[in-house]
Design an enzyme around this catalytic site. Structure first.
Site, PDB file in Angstrom:
ATOM      1  N   ASN A  29     -47.553 -39.565  15.779  1.00  0.00           N
ATOM      2  CA  ASN A  29     -49.010 -39.750  15.860  1.00  0.00           C
ATOM      3  C   ASN A  29     -49.543 -40.606  14.713  1.00  0.00           C
ATOM      4  O   ASN A  29     -50.748 -40.810  14.594  1.00  0.00           O
ATOM      5  CB  ASN A  29     -49.731 -38.390  15.903  1.00  0.00           C
ATOM      6  CG  ASN A  29     -49.544 -37.595  14.618  1.00  0.00           C
ATOM      7  OD1 ASN A  29     -48.897 -38.067  13.684  1.00  0.00           O
ATOM      8  ND2 ASN A  29     -50.108 -36.408  14.566  1.00  0.00           N
TER       9      ASN A  29
ATOM     10  N   ASN B 148     -49.219 -39.520   9.066  1.00  0.00           N
ATOM     11  CA  ASN B 148     -48.816 -39.699   7.661  1.00  0.00           C
ATOM     12  C   ASN B 148     -47.805 -40.836   7.533  1.00  0.00           C
ATOM     13  O   ASN B 148     -46.908 -40.791   6.688  1.00  0.00           O
ATOM     14  CB  ASN B 148     -48.225 -38.375   7.134  1.00  0.00           C
ATOM     15  CG  ASN B 148     -48.083 -38.361   5.635  1.00  0.00           C
ATOM     16  OD1 ASN B 148     -48.799 -39.072   4.925  1.00  0.00           O
ATOM     17  ND2 ASN B 148     -47.144 -37.582   5.137  1.00  0.00           N
TER      18      ASN B 148
ATOM     19  N   PHE C 156     -38.600 -34.358  13.698  1.00  0.00           N
ATOM     20  CA  PHE C 156     -39.121 -34.419  12.323  1.00  0.00           C
ATOM     21  C   PHE C 156     -40.624 -34.164  12.269  1.00  0.00           C
ATOM     22  O   PHE C 156     -41.143 -33.808  11.217  1.00  0.00           O
ATOM     23  CB  PHE C 156     -38.922 -35.825  11.729  1.00  0.00           C
ATOM     24  CG  PHE C 156     -37.504 -36.234  11.525  1.00  0.00           C
ATOM     25  CD1 PHE C 156     -36.811 -35.829  10.405  1.00  0.00           C
ATOM     26  CD2 PHE C 156     -36.862 -37.061  12.437  1.00  0.00           C
ATOM     27  CE1 PHE C 156     -35.502 -36.223  10.188  1.00  0.00           C
ATOM     28  CE2 PHE C 156     -35.552 -37.459  12.244  1.00  0.00           C
ATOM     29  CZ  PHE C 156     -34.877 -37.042  11.119  1.00  0.00           C
TER      30      PHE C 156
ATOM     31  N   SER D 139     -36.002 -26.836   6.051  1.00  0.00           N
ATOM     32  CA  SER D 139     -36.120 -27.043   4.603  1.00  0.00           C
ATOM     33  C   SER D 139     -35.497 -25.877   3.849  1.00  0.00           C
ATOM     34  O   SER D 139     -35.509 -24.733   4.327  1.00  0.00           O
ATOM     35  CB  SER D 139     -37.611 -27.128   4.255  1.00  0.00           C
ATOM     36  OG  SER D 139     -37.807 -26.948   2.874  1.00  0.00           O
ATOM     37  N   ALA D 140     -35.036 -26.165   2.643  1.00  0.00           N
ATOM     38  CA  ALA D 140     -34.514 -25.123   1.750  1.00  0.00           C
ATOM     39  C   ALA D 140     -35.577 -24.072   1.459  1.00  0.00           C
ATOM     40  O   ALA D 140     -35.261 -22.970   1.026  1.00  0.00           O
ATOM     41  CB  ALA D 140     -34.048 -25.768   0.444  1.00  0.00           C
TER      42      ALA D 140
ATOM     43  N   TYR E 181     -46.667 -23.841   5.011  1.00  0.00           N
ATOM     44  CA  TYR E 181     -45.725 -24.902   5.401  1.00  0.00           C
ATOM     45  C   TYR E 181     -44.317 -24.311   5.537  1.00  0.00           C
ATOM     46  O   TYR E 181     -43.632 -24.495   6.547  1.00  0.00           O
ATOM     47  CB  TYR E 181     -45.732 -26.043   4.362  1.00  0.00           C
ATOM     48  CG  TYR E 181     -44.453 -26.837   4.356  1.00  0.00           C
ATOM     49  CD1 TYR E 181     -44.195 -27.787   5.329  1.00  0.00           C
ATOM     50  CD2 TYR E 181     -43.469 -26.594   3.385  1.00  0.00           C
ATOM     51  CE1 TYR E 181     -42.996 -28.484   5.352  1.00  0.00           C
ATOM     52  CE2 TYR E 181     -42.278 -27.281   3.389  1.00  0.00           C
ATOM     53  CZ  TYR E 181     -42.038 -28.227   4.370  1.00  0.00           C
ATOM     54  OH  TYR E 181     -40.851 -28.893   4.388  1.00  0.00           O
TER      55      TYR E 181
ATOM     56  N   LYS F  83     -41.609 -23.607   8.961  1.00  0.00           N
ATOM     57  CA  LYS F  83     -40.187 -23.966   9.108  1.00  0.00           C
ATOM     58  C   LYS F  83     -39.368 -22.733   9.507  1.00  0.00           C
ATOM     59  O   LYS F  83     -38.525 -22.794  10.407  1.00  0.00           O
ATOM     60  CB  LYS F  83     -39.649 -24.567   7.800  1.00  0.00           C
ATOM     61  CG  LYS F  83     -40.261 -25.910   7.419  1.00  0.00           C
ATOM     62  CD  LYS F  83     -39.836 -27.009   8.387  1.00  0.00           C
ATOM     63  CE  LYS F  83     -40.433 -28.356   8.033  1.00  0.00           C
ATOM     64  NZ  LYS F  83     -40.255 -29.346   9.098  1.00  0.00           N
TER      65      LYS F  83
ATOM     66  N   LEU G 285     -42.401 -34.961  -6.419  1.00  0.00           N
ATOM     67  CA  LEU G 285     -42.130 -35.574  -7.722  1.00  0.00           C
ATOM     68  C   LEU G 285     -41.908 -37.093  -7.656  1.00  0.00           C
ATOM     69  O   LEU G 285     -42.568 -37.842  -8.368  1.00  0.00           O
ATOM     70  CB  LEU G 285     -40.910 -34.882  -8.357  1.00  0.00           C
ATOM     71  CG  LEU G 285     -40.489 -35.415  -9.720  1.00  0.00           C
ATOM     72  CD1 LEU G 285     -41.580 -35.211 -10.769  1.00  0.00           C
ATOM     73  CD2 LEU G 285     -39.197 -34.739 -10.188  1.00  0.00           C
TER      74      LEU G 285
ATOM     75  N   ARG H  74     -46.325 -24.812 -11.805  1.00  0.00           N
ATOM     76  CA  ARG H  74     -47.046 -24.941 -10.532  1.00  0.00           C
ATOM     77  C   ARG H  74     -46.792 -23.655  -9.724  1.00  0.00           C
ATOM     78  O   ARG H  74     -45.622 -23.277  -9.533  1.00  0.00           O
ATOM     79  CB  ARG H  74     -46.523 -26.165  -9.778  1.00  0.00           C
ATOM     80  CG  ARG H  74     -47.286 -26.489  -8.525  1.00  0.00           C
ATOM     81  CD  ARG H  74     -46.858 -27.832  -7.952  1.00  0.00           C
ATOM     82  NE  ARG H  74     -45.486 -27.832  -7.463  1.00  0.00           N
ATOM     83  CZ  ARG H  74     -44.929 -28.845  -6.818  1.00  0.00           C
ATOM     84  NH1 ARG H  74     -45.623 -29.960  -6.597  1.00  0.00           N
ATOM     85  NH2 ARG H  74     -43.681 -28.794  -6.411  1.00  0.00           N
TER      86      ARG H  74
ATOM     87  N   GLY I 251     -45.787 -21.026  -7.179  1.00  0.00           N
ATOM     88  CA  GLY I 251     -44.861 -21.093  -6.039  1.00  0.00           C
ATOM     89  C   GLY I 251     -43.569 -21.841  -6.339  1.00  0.00           C
ATOM     90  O   GLY I 251     -42.637 -21.776  -5.548  1.00  0.00           O
TER      91      GLY I 251
END
Ligand code: UD1
Length: 334
Positions: A32, A35, A80, A124-125, A152, A156, A203, A293, A295
């Site tokens: 779409n 991003n 994805f 994701s990990a 988020y 997952k 990062l 940060r 979390g």
């Protein structure tokens, strides 16, 4: 094979598309462009000589998703597409649950109707949650879904469960879940890299913006962790190695659900990454130490031996290669 790649203009999706085309597969992209940028298609063509067929479709639009799936007989889907900003997911949980979960359900329904039984899912990990003091390498058999700190991450974990439930209900269905660690770097061509819309969260995109003077200063989130140098440690994997992991997964699909970590198995600290970036680029980055940060986990590192044994996959590139490729990409985009 004919592969539908959802989110194929995004960072990992576009690099995976390149590796699929290089390996001789036919790719169609559904995205779409929330991003990512349409120009990515031209970059893929420059790199591979092939421009994949593109469908500007939102997975929340079930009818259009079904139309795309009816248009071609796909052998498999690599999924994805999804929203991925951790902080934003805390502010807009319903948007995240709706997009990521409903989007996946629509895709799975369209797959069922069109007789497509194979899916590779971008996990994701983060699904491992907080393992507390038992830091060390994360293994696929470890419990997931406990101590996840944001919506988020929950999306997952929930999608992984949905895939397991679909596989239980349908013996023809196969899903391979790939749990990524921290993807960094860019394609060797310098034409394609990470180019998020808006303010980045991760990062390396932030380091890139500080390097270019678009963000005045880098904040290192905490130097008082119980790690080798006080900063967090992560398993930074070159995006090209990660992309090749999808290819290996696709070529070794088995019935039911398989789960693989895709990481290097080597933990690198935030300080180490920044120091390497400064050495390789020859430029010192303005930086300060900030608070932790919320979390963040002290150490997140993969045990990827299962992927190496069963998929015959291993990483070939280092985080230094990723930094060089990122700088090469920056030279070309500026
Ligand atoms: C995060 C998510 C992960 C998600 C991944 C990709 C969590 C806990 N982590 O991973 O689920 O899959 O993004 O979107 O949910 N750092 C700084 N300064 C900065 C930015 C980052 O010091 O300006 C540090 C962080 O504290 C962290 C490391 O760099 O220790 C990596 O951060 P980041 O790139 O955001 O990835 P993760 O938090 O590991």
């Amino acid at each position: 094979m004919k592969i539908l790649v959802t989110g194929g203009t995004g960072y990992i999706g576009s690099h995976t598309t390149i590796e699929l085309i290089r390996a001789g597969h036919t790719v169609e992209i559904l995205d779409n462009l929330f991003n990512s940028k349409i120009e990515v298609l031209g970059k893929i063509k420059q790199i591979t000589g092939v421009e994949p067929k593109f469908h500007k479709v939102d997975l929340l639009d079930y009818d259009k998703t079904l139309e795309v799936m009816r248009g071609t007989t796909f052998d498999a889907v690599i999924h994805f597409a999804g929203m991925k900003a951790v902080g934003e997911s805390v502010e807009k949980p319903l948007t995240y649950y709706e997009n990521n979960i409903q989007g996946t359900i629509n895709l799975l329904k369209a797959m069922k109707i069109t007789g497509v039984h194979k899916i590779v899912f971008s996990s994701s990990a983060t699904v491992y949650g907080d393992k507390g003091d038992k830091s060390g390498e994360l293994v696929e058999t470890m419990m997931t879904g406990v101590g996840i700190t944001n919506p988020y991450g929950w999306t997952k974990a929930m999608i992984e469960q949905i895939l397991r439930d679909v596989a239980t209900s349908d013996s023809d269905f196969s899903a391979t879940i790939l749990r990524y660690f921290n993807p960094v770097g860019a394609d060797k061509s310098g034409l394609l890299g990470e180019d998020p819309n808006g303010i980045p969260n991760n990062l390396m995109p932030i380091v890139m913006k500080v390097y270019r003077g678009e963000i005045p200063e880098l904040t290192i989130y905490g130097d008082d962790y119980k790690t080798k140098d006080g900063s967090c440690e992560r398993d930074f994997i070159h995006v090209t190695d990660l992309a090749k992991g999808h290819l290996a997964a696709l070529e070794h699909m088995e019935m039911g659900v398989q789960v693989y970590n895709l990481g290097t198995g080597k933990a690198t600290s935030v300080f180490e990454i920044i120091r390497a970036f400064e050495e390789i680029s020859g430029k010192e980055l303005p930086k300060k130490i900030g608070a932790r940060r919320p979390g963040d986990l002290a150490v997140v590192c993969a045990d990827s031996s299962l992927a190496s044994e069963k998929l015959g996959w291993k990483t070939n590139l280092t985080f230094e290669d990723a930094i060089k490729d990122t700088l090469n990409y920056l030279k070309n985009v500026s």
